[in-house]
Scaffold this active site. Structure first.
Site, PDB file in Angstrom:
ATOM      1  N   ASP A   1       1.044  -1.239   0.004  1.00  0.00           N
ATOM      2  CA  ASP A   1       0.014  -0.087   0.012  1.00  0.00           C
ATOM      3  C   ASP A   1       0.955   1.129  -0.107  1.00  0.00           C
ATOM      4  O   ASP A   1       0.404   2.248  -0.369  1.00  0.00           O
ATOM      5  CB  ASP A   1      -0.827   0.208   1.095  1.00  0.00           C
ATOM      6  CG  ASP A   1      -2.147  -0.745   1.129  1.00  0.00           C
ATOM      7  OD1 ASP A   1      -2.807  -0.385   0.133  1.00  0.00           O
ATOM      8  OD2 ASP A   1      -2.479  -1.365   2.177  1.00  0.00           O
TER       9      ASP A   1
HETATM   10  C1  BGC Z   1       0.135   1.292   6.461  1.00  0.00           C
HETATM   11  C2  BGC Z   1      -0.276   0.102   5.404  1.00  0.00           C
HETATM   12  C3  BGC Z   1      -1.648   0.115   5.257  1.00  0.00           C
HETATM   13  C4  BGC Z   1      -2.064   1.492   4.604  1.00  0.00           C
HETATM   14  C5  BGC Z   1      -3.468   1.618   4.337  1.00  0.00           C
HETATM   15  C6  BGC Z   1      -0.382   2.715   5.561  1.00  0.00           C
HETATM   16  O1  BGC Z   1      -0.203   3.660   6.568  1.00  0.00           O
HETATM   17  O2  BGC Z   1       1.501   1.382   6.505  1.00  0.00           O
HETATM   18  O3  BGC Z   1       0.405  -1.017   6.021  1.00  0.00           O
HETATM   19  O4  BGC Z   1      -1.937  -0.810   4.241  1.00  0.00           O
HETATM   20  O5  BGC Z   1      -1.852   2.377   5.463  1.00  0.00           O
HETATM   21  O6  BGC Z   1      -4.383   2.063   5.262  1.00  0.00           O
HETATM   22  C1  NOJ Z   2      -1.751  -3.928   5.498  1.00  0.00           C
HETATM   23  C2  NOJ Z   2      -2.927  -3.983   4.470  1.00  0.00           C
HETATM   24  O1  NOJ Z   2      -4.120  -4.121   5.028  1.00  0.00           O
HETATM   25  C3  NOJ Z   2      -2.763  -5.059   3.172  1.00  0.00           C
HETATM   26  O2  NOJ Z   2      -3.679  -5.090   2.299  1.00  0.00           O
HETATM   27  C4  NOJ Z   2      -1.320  -4.356   2.563  1.00  0.00           C
HETATM   28  O3  NOJ Z   2      -1.143  -5.545   1.471  1.00  0.00           O
HETATM   29  C5  NOJ Z   2      -0.210  -4.302   3.516  1.00  0.00           C
HETATM   30  N1  NOJ Z   2      -0.400  -3.621   4.710  1.00  0.00           N
HETATM   31  C6  NOJ Z   2       1.110  -4.017   3.072  1.00  0.00           C
HETATM   32  O4  NOJ Z   2       1.104  -2.571   2.616  1.00  0.00           O
END
Ligand code: BGC
Ligand code: NOJ
Length: 813
Positions: free
Chosen positions: A486
């Protein structure tokens, strides 16, 4: 250092010291009514949606960390002393503190000056309520005159509004008290037809206004009316409605008494809200029998026994006995249990997810199925259809949907270009588990638009085509807002503080490409081809294979860096995850997923890629996301470089993706390496370093700080993470190799060389398979005998003669 121990026989983790490094929590409920509960009784409850139907109030990131919960106080009327058997909130000098977190229940207790008290909290199956069973024993040589108090602070339903909109909310609170039951009915007078209640098996006095209970400027650690020994029978008008009950506990030496408290949620039909009709009084006709049933100790005990049975059966679907206790414990108990929680909650409510932020993730929920589908296939089916109905006509997906409305979440939108493929993978896992091909013919809407229904199978076709229609300059898939990671936001270019990296798109996104999505596309494409093949759609299957072959060629040409797979190309067409890069030279995701998908097995690329993981990314605490960590913010990379080195996606150990490398290692036949990686992040195997790890030793956390972090080895964000499903999938289906397939149960273990073998029991499509694997040689070739008859290949045929028990013996050489 440890803070407790595993009681595997009872499927419990027993915490023996209350001040754990972080609140160590558990979930109550596994259907519609849920609670989170910490080892000192902190936490809250909600019905279905942690934001919109919050039942009890909780203040996140509080000081101390975890206050607000299901608090019980005892008071000695002779000395006027009071304490909480759960340690919090009074933090008294209790002895013999224990918290037993079990499957869907938590029991917390201690003793204080000869008075032993335990409370068992759980949510009965098929009910929208929770039971607190308080047991008090007098171990003194003299009679004890005590009082007990149980308390809960109600939330005014919408947790977000509840925490912010005080000008309104200090006026709306309303309660009723009838027959000793406290009913919380804020907004029931207008558009809500639901209310909460808090009942007690031996009610005497109560409080429903927080200030009357706590007193001015006091916290939950010393409520004024507990101190005074008498609740005030207050009725809340506005401000902060609570539920507090008082009971008298008079015990002879060695005498035990039990009290039951029930906190619940109830809905009435809109036209039957009030009784008598036309009044403003809640109609309690349907709820009263429910309350009465569970306030009786016998009713509560029977409900608990049913819950125990439920978990016995559910976990009984797969049980293994291997030479490694940590493997057994996680597979047989805790990892499966965590998979239930991630399926239910997605990423919404834990001590790190506030319950007001995220709905159910499209990507997340599909992956969660990998660890859940065998437990309750009917719910997996329902989830798949809900997810698919939020898919957009383009084949793309809303990144999240709200569980209460089941509609895609417009605030986040779509454009995460990996999302659609996870639907194929989720459906494929369901088909492999159940053989229920009818799901593919289910009519499913696009974007929840009535009239847009198409068979689920067509949704999968559109998922596949979505990528074909979005290829970049090298022929690799365009990344869009992000792929699995993400935080790799290649079209974002955000220079404004506070802007969301996930939803800001400042470039039109026709250049940045993802090698990870390429691998995912190949993997999902092959799954889809196998599904088409199985349905007799030969030509279509060929087409999918043809497209995956083309993409493979592109990966080979533009996705390979010489020693490992590249990660991506940025918006300028520059490489990410290449030896040419100054930072971020090598990444886990593309390498792990290529190897998992079998890409590069024949030509040695997978082997090189896995060696690169070992040489550049593996640490004693797990495999980090990338190296070197980004030491500064890169506008063109986005959120990944917003984190200090070693945390989260910037070179943290993302436990979710470690299993891709484990599976990759099994594809290379390296069982020792696969199981070694498995053990490095296995929470049970890390129990001895709880002081460093800090999160619960019985469930996975999303992240462990990487080697660039000053707190290397420290875990964060436990419970709600794709880590649960992927580790379960990796250990059960690839290392132990008990793998579901479209045509039956495949047995293909790739276990450590020094294991003499293992046994397993797997219930699959209604048949119980007793599996014994024996090692006779150091390799992974297997010959199978099914009920004494040798078979060809490694797929155990599904009995056609109605047999329900099958014995499988596998010899590894
Ligand atoms: C986090 C991710 C998460 C994303 C979506 C980011 O700040 O590091 O792990 O998936 O937010 O909410
Ligand atoms: C948490 C999110 O829920 C997931 O969808 C994502 O793949 C990982 N973070 C890595 O960014």
């Amino acid at each position: 250092m440890k803070y407790g121990y595993f009681d595997d026989r009872n499927r419990e983790y027993v915490i023996t010291q209350p001040d754990t490094p972080l609140p160590w929590m558990n979930y109550l409920g596994c259907q519609a009514y849920f609670g989170i509960i910490s080892n000192t009784a902190g936490g809250y409850s909600f019905y279905r949606d942690a934001r919109l139907r919050r039942i009890s109030r909780y203040r996140y990131n509080q000081v101390p960390f975890d206050v607000g919960g299901r608090y019980i106080y005892l008071r000695d009327d002779e000395t006027n002393e009071f304490w909480s058997p759960s340690w919090q909130p009074t933090q008294s000098d209790i002895l013999e503190y224990t918290c037993r977190h079990g499957m869907g229940y938590t029991t917390i207790g201690s003793s204080y000056k000869g008075i032993e008290a335990h409370t068992r909290y759980f949510v009965p199956l098929d009910e929208n309520l929770e039971i607190w069973q308080l047991t008090v024993t007098n171990h003194r040589s003299t009679r004890a005159a005590l009082k007990g108090f149980a308390s809960i602070e109600f939330c005014l339903w919408d947790a977000q509004d509840d925490a912010t909109n005080f000008q309104r909310n200090f006026n709306t609170g309303q309660v009723e008290v009838e027959d000793g039951v406290i009913y919380h009915k804020t907004e029931y007078r207008e558009r809500r037809n639901h209310f909460a209640y808090f009942g007690c098996s031996a009610p005497s006095r109560f409080d429903t206004q927080r200030e009357a209970f706590l007193g001015r400027y006091r916290g939950w650690d010393k409520p004024k009316s507990v101190e005074a020994g008498e609740l005030t029978n207050s009725i809340a008008h506005g401000w902060s409605p609570i539920g507090a009950h008082q009971v008298s506990i008079d015990l002879e030496p060695n005498e035990t008494a039990q009290f039951v408290f029930v906190l619940g949620y109830h809905e009435n039909p809109v036209e039957k809200k009030f009784d008598p009709p036309g009044s403003q009084i809640i109609n309690k006709r349907t709820v009263k029998p429910v309350i009465a049933k569970y306030l009786s100790p016998a009713g509560a005990d029977a409900a608990f026994e049913k819950l125990r049975q439920y978990w016995e059966t559910t976990l009984g679907i797969l049980q293994v006995q291997t030479p490694d206790a940590h493997t057994n414990r996680m597979v047989n108990i805790w990892n499966a249990y965590q998979c239930m929680a991630t399926f239910n909650m997605s990423r919404s409510a834990s001590f790190y997810e506030s319950g007001i932020g995220r709905g159910l993730g499209f990507r997340d929920s599909n992956q969660d199925l990998l660890g859940f589908v065998h437990m309750v296939p009917s719910r997996a089916r329902e989830r798949i259809l809900d997810l698919a109905a939020t898919q957009l006509p383009t084949g793309g997906a809303y990144h999240q949907y709200q569980p209460l409305t089941k509609r895609g979440n417009n605030d986040i939108g779509g454009g995460f270009n990996d999302d659609p493929h996870w639907l194929i993978i989720g459906v494929s896992a369901y088909l492999k588990e159940t053989g229920d091909w009818s799901i593919l013919d289910e009519p499913v809407q696009y974007d929840n638009e009535p009239g847009s229904e198409k068979p689920l199978y067509e949704h999968l076709q559109r998922s596949f085509n979505y990528t074909l229609e979005r290829l970049g300059p090298h022929g690799l898939p365009l990344i869009g807002r992000a792929d699995w990671n993400d935080c790799l936001n290649l079209n974002c270019f955000s220079d404004t503080p506070g802007q969301s990296f996930q939803t800001t798109t400042n470039k039109d996104g026709k250049v940045a490409e993802s090698v990870f999505i390429a691998a995912l596309f190949v993997y999902a494409g092959r799954e889809l081809a196998a599904i088409a093949q199985h349905r007799g759609l030969e030509a279509e299957a060929k087409k999918y294979i043809g497209e995956t072959e083309k993409q493979l060629a592109v990966i080979n040409e533009h996705g390979w860096d010489g020693e490992w797979f590249l990660r991506a190309y940025d918006d300028f067409g520059a490489k990410i995850g290449s030896n040419e890069c100054a930072e971020g030279k090598v990444f886990i995701e593309s390498n792990g997923f290529c190897a998992l998908a079998g890409i590069g097995l024949e030509d040695g690329k997978a082997l090189k890629a896995m060696n690169a993981m070992r040489d550049h990314l593996a640490t004693p605490h797990g495999i980090v996301v990338q190296q070197p960590a980004y030491s500064k913010y890169y506008l063109q990379l986005g959120e990944i470089s917003s984190y200090p080195p070693g945390y989260k996606e910037n070179a943290g150990i993302f436990c979710h993706v470690n299993p891709w490398v484990m599976i990759g290692e099994t594809r290379l036949g390296r069982g020792d390496a696969a199981h070694d990686y498995y053990t490095r992040i296995n929470p049970s195997a890390r129990e001895n370093i709880s002081e460093l790890h800090r999160c619960e030793p019985y469930v996975y956390a999303q992240m462990i700080a990487g080697k660039d972090a000053p707190t290397f080895g420290e875990a964060k964000n436990s419970w709600l993470t794709g880590t649960a499903a992927w580790n379960y999938y990796a250990i059960t289906q690839w290392i132990l190799g008990i793998r579901t397939s479209l045509s039956g149960l495949e047995i293909a273990p790739v276990i450590p060389k020094n294991w003499p073998g293992f046994t397993a029991k797997r219930v699959f499509r209604g048949v119980t398979y007793s599996i014994t694997i024996q090692r006779k040689g150091p390799g992974n070739s297997i010959s199978l005998t099914v009920d004494g008859q040798p078979i060809d290949g490694n797929i155990v045929p599904i009995p056609t003669d109605g047999r329900k028990e099958v014995n499988v013996v596998g010899i590894l050489t």
